[in-house]
Design a protein around this motif. Sequence first.
Motif, PDB file in Angstrom:
ATOM      1  N   ALA A 158      87.832  31.417  51.891  1.00 53.56           N
ATOM      2  CA  ALA A 158      87.560  32.883  52.131  1.00 53.56           C
ATOM      3  C   ALA A 158      88.776  33.595  52.195  1.00 53.56           C
ATOM      4  CB  ALA A 158      86.514  33.019  53.176  1.00 53.56           C
ATOM      5  N   TRP A 159      89.639  33.139  53.238  1.00 58.74           N
ATOM      6  CA  TRP A 159      90.965  33.901  53.500  1.00 58.74           C
ATOM      7  C   TRP A 159      91.731  33.845  52.134  1.00 58.74           C
ATOM      8  CZ3 TRP A 159      91.434  37.357  56.956  1.00 58.74           C
ATOM      9  CH2 TRP A 159      90.781  36.992  58.328  1.00 58.74           C
ATOM     10  N   MET A 160      91.853  33.029  51.493  1.00 50.83           N
ATOM     11  CA  MET A 160      92.515  32.650  50.277  1.00 50.83           C
ATOM     12  C   MET A 160      91.913  33.638  49.215  1.00 50.83           C
ATOM     13  SD  MET A 160      95.208  30.720  49.212  1.00 50.83           S
ATOM     14  CE  MET A 160      96.087  30.570  47.794  1.00 50.83           C
ATOM     15  N   LEU A 161      90.815  33.849  48.998  1.00 51.30           N
ATOM     16  CA  LEU A 161      90.142  34.631  48.022  1.00 51.30           C
ATOM     17  C   LEU A 161      90.566  36.286  48.448  1.00 51.30           C
ATOM     18  CD1 LEU A 161      88.318  35.505  45.725  1.00 51.30           C
ATOM     19  CD2 LEU A 161      86.508  35.483  47.272  1.00 51.30           C
ATOM     20  N   LYS A 162      90.350  36.303  49.666  1.00 55.21           N
ATOM     21  CA  LYS A 162      90.912  37.800  50.416  1.00 55.21           C
ATOM     22  C   LYS A 162      92.265  38.091  49.846  1.00 55.21           C
ATOM     23  CE  LYS A 162      90.910  40.929  54.160  1.00 55.21           C
ATOM     24  NZ  LYS A 162      90.493  40.972  55.697  1.00 55.21           N
ATOM     25  N   GLY A 163      93.121  37.104  50.031  1.00 57.13           N
ATOM     26  CA  GLY A 163      94.638  37.170  49.778  1.00 57.13           C
ATOM     27  C   GLY A 163      94.731  37.562  48.408  1.00 57.13           C
ATOM     28  N   GLU A 164      93.936  36.795  47.369  1.00 61.03           N
ATOM     29  CA  GLU A 164      94.276  37.043  46.176  1.00 61.03           C
ATOM     30  C   GLU A 164      93.809  38.624  45.614  1.00 61.03           C
ATOM     31  OE1 GLU A 164      91.823  33.822  44.521  1.00 61.03           O
ATOM     32  OE2 GLU A 164      93.470  32.158  45.037  1.00 61.03           O
ATOM     33  N   ILE A 165      92.680  38.911  46.518  1.00 59.76           N
ATOM     34  CA  ILE A 165      92.255  40.418  45.916  1.00 59.76           C
ATOM     35  C   ILE A 165      93.368  41.377  46.342  1.00 59.76           C
ATOM     36  CG2 ILE A 165      90.373  41.963  46.493  1.00 59.76           C
ATOM     37  CD1 ILE A 165      88.600  39.722  46.520  1.00 59.76           C
ATOM     38  N   LEU A 166      93.724  41.069  47.656  1.00 61.80           N
ATOM     39  CA  LEU A 166      94.921  41.977  48.044  1.00 61.80           C
ATOM     40  C   LEU A 166      96.137  42.158  47.268  1.00 61.80           C
ATOM     41  CD1 LEU A 166      94.334  41.265  51.768  1.00 61.80           C
ATOM     42  CD2 LEU A 166      94.191  43.611  50.783  1.00 61.80           C
ATOM     43  N   GLU A 167      96.504  40.885  46.750  1.00 65.34           N
ATOM     44  CA  GLU A 167      97.742  40.660  46.026  1.00 65.34           C
ATOM     45  C   GLU A 167      97.460  41.468  44.731  1.00 65.34           C
ATOM     46  OE1 GLU A 167     100.656  37.498  44.086  1.00 65.34           O
ATOM     47  OE2 GLU A 167      98.952  36.863  45.206  1.00 65.34           O
ATOM     48  N   LYS A 168      96.350  41.173  44.225  1.00 64.58           N
ATOM     49  CA  LYS A 168      96.057  42.196  42.857  1.00 64.58           C
ATOM     50  C   LYS A 168      95.886  43.645  43.238  1.00 64.58           C
ATOM     51  CE  LYS A 168      92.759  40.740  39.769  1.00 64.58           C
ATOM     52  NZ  LYS A 168      91.571  40.241  39.431  1.00 64.58           N
ATOM     53  N   MET A 169      95.869  44.251  44.329  1.00 69.91           N
ATOM     54  CA  MET A 169      95.633  45.394  44.611  1.00 69.91           C
ATOM     55  C   MET A 169      97.242  46.198  44.987  1.00 69.91           C
ATOM     56  SD  MET A 169      92.313  45.649  47.005  1.00 69.91           S
ATOM     57  CE  MET A 169      91.907  47.472  46.951  1.00 69.91           C
ATOM     58  N   ASN A 170      98.166  45.173  44.992  1.00 65.25           N
ATOM     59  CA  ASN A 170      99.590  45.175  45.397  1.00 65.25           C
ATOM     60  C   ASN A 170      99.676  45.625  46.879  1.00 65.25           C
ATOM     61  OD1 ASN A 170     102.217  45.182  44.441  1.00 65.25           O
ATOM     62  ND2 ASN A 170     102.121  47.419  44.438  1.00 65.25           N
ATOM     63  N   GLN A 171      98.599  44.951  47.772  1.00 64.20           N
ATOM     64  CA  GLN A 171      98.955  45.096  49.191  1.00 64.20           C
ATOM     65  C   GLN A 171      99.559  43.966  49.859  1.00 64.20           C
ATOM     66  OE1 GLN A 171      95.441  46.949  51.213  1.00 64.20           O
ATOM     67  NE2 GLN A 171      94.820  48.079  49.396  1.00 64.20           N
ATOM     68  N   LYS A 172     100.814  43.891  49.646  1.00 60.09           N
ATOM     69  CA  LYS A 172     101.415  42.626  49.933  1.00 60.09           C
ATOM     70  C   LYS A 172     101.361  42.102  51.225  1.00 60.09           C
ATOM     71  CE  LYS A 172     104.597  42.991  45.761  1.00 60.09           C
ATOM     72  NZ  LYS A 172     105.867  42.757  45.300  1.00 60.09           N
ATOM     73  N   GLU A 173     101.771  42.846  52.051  1.00 57.92           N
ATOM     74  CA  GLU A 173     101.927  42.649  53.492  1.00 57.92           C
ATOM     75  C   GLU A 173     100.448  42.094  53.884  1.00 57.92           C
ATOM     76  OE1 GLU A 173     104.348  42.177  55.286  1.00 57.92           O
ATOM     77  OE2 GLU A 173     105.577  42.704  53.397  1.00 57.92           O
ATOM     78  N   GLU A 174      99.471  42.910  53.523  1.00 58.89           N
ATOM     79  CA  GLU A 174      98.177  42.659  54.028  1.00 58.89           C
ATOM     80  C   GLU A 174      97.782  41.065  53.336  1.00 58.89           C
ATOM     81  OE1 GLU A 174      96.037  43.618  56.293  1.00 58.89           O
ATOM     82  OE2 GLU A 174      97.825  44.892  56.793  1.00 58.89           O
ATOM     83  N   ALA A 175      98.170  40.784  52.033  1.00 61.44           N
ATOM     84  CA  ALA A 175      97.766  39.611  51.339  1.00 61.44           C
ATOM     85  C   ALA A 175      98.579  38.637  52.021  1.00 61.44           C
ATOM     86  CB  ALA A 175      98.259  39.807  49.886  1.00 61.44           C
ATOM     87  N   LYS A 176      99.845  38.754  52.507  1.00 61.77           N
ATOM     88  CA  LYS A 176     100.327  37.760  53.309  1.00 61.77           C
ATOM     89  C   LYS A 176      99.802  37.139  54.461  1.00 61.77           C
ATOM     90  CE  LYS A 176     105.353  38.824  52.090  1.00 61.77           C
ATOM     91  NZ  LYS A 176     106.577  39.456  52.586  1.00 61.77           N
ATOM     92  N   LYS A 177      99.326  38.280  55.153  1.00 63.67           N
ATOM     93  CA  LYS A 177      98.367  37.978  56.379  1.00 63.67           C
ATOM     94  C   LYS A 177      97.078  36.972  56.087  1.00 63.67           C
ATOM     95  CE  LYS A 177      99.601  42.288  58.896  1.00 63.67           C
ATOM     96  NZ  LYS A 177      99.115  43.405  59.449  1.00 63.67           N
ATOM     97  N   ALA A 178      96.348  37.366  54.980  1.00 55.78           N
ATOM     98  CA  ALA A 178      95.309  36.510  54.464  1.00 55.78           C
ATOM     99  C   ALA A 178      95.761  35.318  54.098  1.00 55.78           C
ATOM    100  CB  ALA A 178      94.594  37.457  53.393  1.00 55.78           C
ATOM    101  N   TYR A 179      96.960  35.024  53.442  1.00 55.22           N
ATOM    102  CA  TYR A 179      97.415  33.569  52.778  1.00 55.22           C
ATOM    103  C   TYR A 179      97.882  33.056  54.157  1.00 55.22           C
ATOM    104  CZ  TYR A 179      97.452  35.306  48.117  1.00 55.22           C
ATOM    105  OH  TYR A 179      97.182  35.730  46.850  1.00 55.22           O
ATOM    106  N   GLU A 180      98.304  33.560  55.189  1.00 55.24           N
ATOM    107  CA  GLU A 180      98.614  33.041  56.350  1.00 55.24           C
ATOM    108  C   GLU A 180      97.521  32.360  56.956  1.00 55.24           C
ATOM    109  OE1 GLU A 180     101.048  35.943  58.334  1.00 55.24           O
ATOM    110  OE2 GLU A 180     102.916  35.362  57.169  1.00 55.24           O
TER     111      GLU A 180
END
Length: 256
Positions: free
Chosen positions: A210-232
């Motif tokens: 679930a967190w991995m999917l959220k990170g991928e979506i945030l990354e596609k939205m170019n929200q890198k800092e939030e994507a990092k948090k999700a991947y972490e």
Amino acid sequence: MHCLTKTGVRLFFILALAFLLSGGCAGKRAANINEARAVRDLGEAYLIQGSYSRALQEFLKAEQLNPRDPYLYNNMGLTYLALDRPESAVLSFKKAVNIKSDYAPAQNNLATAYMATGNWDEAIEVLKLLSEDLLYATPHYALSNLGWAYYNLSNYDAALRYYNRSLRHEPRHPPALRGQAMTFSAMGRMSEALRSADRLTTELPQNDAAWMLKGEILEKMNQKEEAKKAYEEALRTAGEDTAMKDDAESALRRLK
């Protein structure tokens, strides 16, 4: 008082013997069914423990004792799926449904096995009938599976329609939330995808996928800092899943 002739006595004896034999066969069948149920129960215990090979051994023994048990074949199908033998799972679930035509969980599992073999059209055929069954107590399972089938056929409008229907029945159903997020993302509707992913991580806060999917979506939205948090979070919750850990670490390196 009439006396029996020799022919009459012989006929009486034959009929009596037949009656006794039939009763004996019925008794044997009942004993076999009871023994089969006990063996099936043991197989279920192994299945729940994740001892899939031992579970299958017990289920095959039970089949020899009672080959007309739909619940046994459903369990066998689940075991074959766990052993990554989806073709064998299809055959087992078919047997369950052929014996008990209104066995809704086995029908849903049959569709799942079809999807595992890539037979999306066969899965859709089964699931549509099941989703229209007014007596089926958990239609959100069939509906979310329909969404997944259509998603894999790249029919995103149909996929989204079925995911939405599933969530109307059960607003917190994780497979439907996941599928909805993935479908919105595939359609380029990223804000809606993120809302679905947020709901998914709220329902499953310890789920790495679930967190991995959220990170991928945030990354596609170019929200890198939030994507990092999700991947972490995906990395933190991955546990012993080395493949997920590798994916999360790769994503974090990509965002450096």
